[in-house]
Scaffold this motif. Structure first.
Motif, PDB file in Angstrom:
ATOM      1  N   GLY A 183       4.966   2.752  -5.931  1.00 56.23           N
ATOM      2  CA  GLY A 183       5.726   3.582  -4.993  1.00 56.23           C
ATOM      3  C   GLY A 183       6.201   4.884  -5.608  1.00 56.23           C
ATOM      4  N   GLU A 184       7.437   5.252  -5.338  1.00 57.86           N
ATOM      5  CA  GLU A 184       8.048   6.451  -5.906  1.00 57.86           C
ATOM      6  C   GLU A 184       8.924   6.021  -7.078  1.00 57.86           C
ATOM      7  OE1 GLU A 184      10.068   8.660  -2.829  1.00 57.86           O
ATOM      8  OE2 GLU A 184       8.208   9.076  -1.772  1.00 57.86           O
ATOM      9  N   ASN A 185       8.299   5.854  -8.236  1.00 59.97           N
ATOM     10  CA  ASN A 185       8.982   5.399  -9.459  1.00 59.97           C
ATOM     11  C   ASN A 185       9.702   4.060  -9.265  1.00 59.97           C
ATOM     12  OD1 ASN A 185       8.227   7.679 -11.009  1.00 59.97           O
ATOM     13  ND2 ASN A 185       9.803   8.852  -9.969  1.00 59.97           N
ATOM     14  N   GLY A 186       9.074   3.154  -8.509  1.00 58.33           N
ATOM     15  CA  GLY A 186       9.638   1.825  -8.279  1.00 58.33           C
ATOM     16  C   GLY A 186      10.504   1.728  -7.032  1.00 58.33           C
ATOM     17  N   PHE A 187      10.607   2.815  -6.277  1.00 63.36           N
ATOM     18  CA  PHE A 187      11.428   2.827  -5.072  1.00 63.36           C
ATOM     19  C   PHE A 187      10.573   3.025  -3.827  1.00 63.36           C
ATOM     20  CE2 PHE A 187      14.212   3.828  -8.520  1.00 63.36           C
ATOM     21  CZ  PHE A 187      15.390   3.151  -8.210  1.00 63.36           C
ATOM     22  N   TYR A 188      11.149   2.639  -2.688  1.00 64.57           N
ATOM     23  CA  TYR A 188      10.468   2.635  -1.395  1.00 64.57           C
ATOM     24  C   TYR A 188      11.431   3.202  -0.361  1.00 64.57           C
ATOM     25  CZ  TYR A 188       8.219   0.151   2.613  1.00 64.57           C
ATOM     26  OH  TYR A 188       7.596  -0.188   3.780  1.00 64.57           O
ATOM     27  N   GLY A 218      13.714  12.431   5.701  1.00 65.18           N
ATOM     28  CA  GLY A 218      12.572  12.412   4.806  1.00 65.18           C
ATOM     29  C   GLY A 218      11.309  12.350   5.641  1.00 65.18           C
ATOM     30  N   TYR A 219      10.231  12.951   5.169  1.00 64.21           N
ATOM     31  CA  TYR A 219       9.014  13.029   5.973  1.00 64.21           C
ATOM     32  C   TYR A 219       8.344  11.667   6.109  1.00 64.21           C
ATOM     33  CZ  TYR A 219       4.705  14.673   8.016  1.00 64.21           C
ATOM     34  OH  TYR A 219       3.657  14.867   8.872  1.00 64.21           O
ATOM     35  N   ALA A 220       8.073  11.287   7.348  1.00 63.79           N
ATOM     36  CA  ALA A 220       7.387  10.033   7.677  1.00 63.79           C
ATOM     37  C   ALA A 220       5.988  10.365   8.174  1.00 63.79           C
ATOM     38  CB  ALA A 220       8.170   9.263   8.736  1.00 63.79           C
ATOM     39  N   PRO A 221       4.955  10.194   7.327  1.00 62.51           N
ATOM     40  CA  PRO A 221       3.600  10.590   7.718  1.00 62.51           C
ATOM     41  C   PRO A 221       3.102   9.955   9.022  1.00 62.51           C
ATOM     42  CG  PRO A 221       3.678  10.044   5.384  1.00 62.51           C
ATOM     43  CD  PRO A 221       5.007   9.672   5.967  1.00 62.51           C
ATOM     44  N   ILE A 222       3.421   8.676   9.251  1.00 69.66           N
ATOM     45  CA  ILE A 222       2.933   8.013  10.463  1.00 69.66           C
ATOM     46  C   ILE A 222       3.609   8.564  11.724  1.00 69.66           C
ATOM     47  CG2 ILE A 222       4.521   6.042  10.521  1.00 69.66           C
ATOM     48  CD1 ILE A 222       2.006   4.303  11.116  1.00 69.66           C
ATOM     49  N   ARG A 223       4.813   9.119  11.586  1.00 70.98           N
ATOM     50  CA  ARG A 223       5.550   9.675  12.734  1.00 70.98           C
ATOM     51  C   ARG A 223       5.410  11.197  12.818  1.00 70.98           C
ATOM     52  NH1 ARG A 223       6.470   4.846  15.188  1.00 70.98           N
ATOM     53  NH2 ARG A 223       7.658   3.497  13.846  1.00 70.98           N
ATOM     54  N   LEU A 224       4.866  11.814  11.769  1.00 68.38           N
ATOM     55  CA  LEU A 224       4.657  13.264  11.693  1.00 68.38           C
ATOM     56  C   LEU A 224       5.948  14.072  11.845  1.00 68.38           C
ATOM     57  CD1 LEU A 224       1.337  13.506  13.732  1.00 68.38           C
ATOM     58  CD2 LEU A 224       1.610  13.411  11.249  1.00 68.38           C
ATOM     59  N   LYS A 225       7.063  13.515  11.335  1.00 72.43           N
ATOM     60  CA  LYS A 225       8.331  14.234  11.367  1.00 72.43           C
ATOM     61  C   LYS A 225       9.307  13.605  10.384  1.00 72.43           C
ATOM     62  CE  LYS A 225       9.886  11.681  15.443  1.00 72.43           C
ATOM     63  NZ  LYS A 225      10.394  11.801  16.792  1.00 72.43           N
ATOM     64  N   THR A 250       0.810  -1.217   0.000  1.00 72.07           N
ATOM     65  CA  THR A 250       0.000   0.000   0.000  1.00 72.07           C
ATOM     66  C   THR A 250       0.849   1.276   0.000  1.00 72.07           C
ATOM     67  OG1 THR A 250      -0.133  -0.032   2.411  1.00 72.07           O
ATOM     68  CG2 THR A 250      -1.901  -1.140   1.201  1.00 72.07           C
ATOM     69  N   TYR A 251       2.149   1.150  -0.115  1.00 74.22           N
ATOM     70  CA  TYR A 251       3.051   2.304  -0.083  1.00 74.22           C
ATOM     71  C   TYR A 251       2.791   3.223  -1.275  1.00 74.22           C
ATOM     72  CZ  TYR A 251       7.412   4.962  -0.266  1.00 74.22           C
ATOM     73  OH  TYR A 251       8.342   5.964  -0.316  1.00 74.22           O
ATOM     74  N   ILE A 252       2.720   4.521  -1.000  1.00 73.48           N
ATOM     75  CA  ILE A 252       2.527   5.527  -2.043  1.00 73.48           C
ATOM     76  C   ILE A 252       3.731   6.449  -2.117  1.00 73.48           C
ATOM     77  CG2 ILE A 252       1.117   7.480  -2.789  1.00 73.48           C
ATOM     78  CD1 ILE A 252      -1.235   6.105  -1.352  1.00 73.48           C
ATOM     79  N   GLY A 253       4.238   6.893  -0.973  1.00 69.80           N
ATOM     80  CA  GLY A 253       5.384   7.790  -0.946  1.00 69.80           C
ATOM     81  C   GLY A 253       5.752   8.198   0.458  1.00 69.80           C
ATOM     82  N   GLY A 254       6.809   8.982   0.579  1.00 69.83           N
ATOM     83  CA  GLY A 254       7.307   9.390   1.884  1.00 69.83           C
ATOM     84  C   GLY A 254       8.150   8.295   2.508  1.00 69.83           C
ATOM     85  N   VAL A 255       8.434   8.429   3.794  1.00 66.56           N
ATOM     86  CA  VAL A 255       9.221   7.442   4.520  1.00 66.56           C
ATOM     87  C   VAL A 255       8.274   6.563   5.322  1.00 66.56           C
ATOM     88  CG1 VAL A 255      11.010   7.067   6.247  1.00 66.56           C
ATOM     89  CG2 VAL A 255      11.207   8.975   4.647  1.00 66.56           C
ATOM     90  N   SER A 256       8.328   5.264   5.072  1.00 66.39           N
ATOM     91  CA  SER A 256       7.476   4.311   5.773  1.00 66.39           C
ATOM     92  C   SER A 256       8.160   3.859   7.060  1.00 66.39           C
ATOM     93  CB  SER A 256       7.216   3.100   4.874  1.00 66.39           C
ATOM     94  OG  SER A 256       6.441   2.143   5.540  1.00 66.39           O
ATOM     95  N   CYS A 257       7.468   3.996   8.173  1.00 61.86           N
ATOM     96  CA  CYS A 257       7.980   3.553   9.480  1.00 61.86           C
ATOM     97  C   CYS A 257       6.914   2.695  10.151  1.00 61.86           C
ATOM     98  CB  CYS A 257       8.304   4.751  10.365  1.00 61.86           C
ATOM     99  SG  CYS A 257       9.570   5.842   9.743  1.00 61.86           S
TER     100      CYS A 257
END
Length: 85
Positions: A54-59, A31-38, A3-10
């Motif tokens: 993802g981000e052009n095939g990257f995560y 890099g901004y991590a939406p789940i951590r809000l920082k 389900t990754y779309i972008g940003g930093v996954s934590c």
């Protein structure tokens, strides 16, 4: 990861069962991590699902906490040139 779309996954929880190989290709310091809000340091991972994912095939995944086993469940490959000419 599916389900990754972008940003930093934590993610808080990851499966202990590995069923997909990816390639770690780099890292970043903030890099901004939406789940951590920082901003968080992260690994850049190339996935095999193509550029539309993802981000052009990257995560990007959090670095430094062994998130989803990225620091401990690692395999490596070494190439040796056997050409003597």
């Amino acid at each position: 990861m599916q389900t990754y779309i972008g940003g930093v996954s934590c993610p808080y929880i990851c499966s202990k069962r590995l069923d997909h190989g990816v390639l770690l290709v780099g890292y970043g310091s903030a890099g901004y991590a939406p789940i951590r809000l920082k901003d968080k340091p992260y690994w850049i991972i190339k996935n095999s699902w193509g550029e539309t994912w993802g981000e052009n095939g990257f995560y990007k995944i959090c670095r430094g906490r062994n998130v989803c086993g990225v620091d401990s469940l690692v395999s490596t490959v070494a190439a040796v040139n056997t050409n003597s000419g």
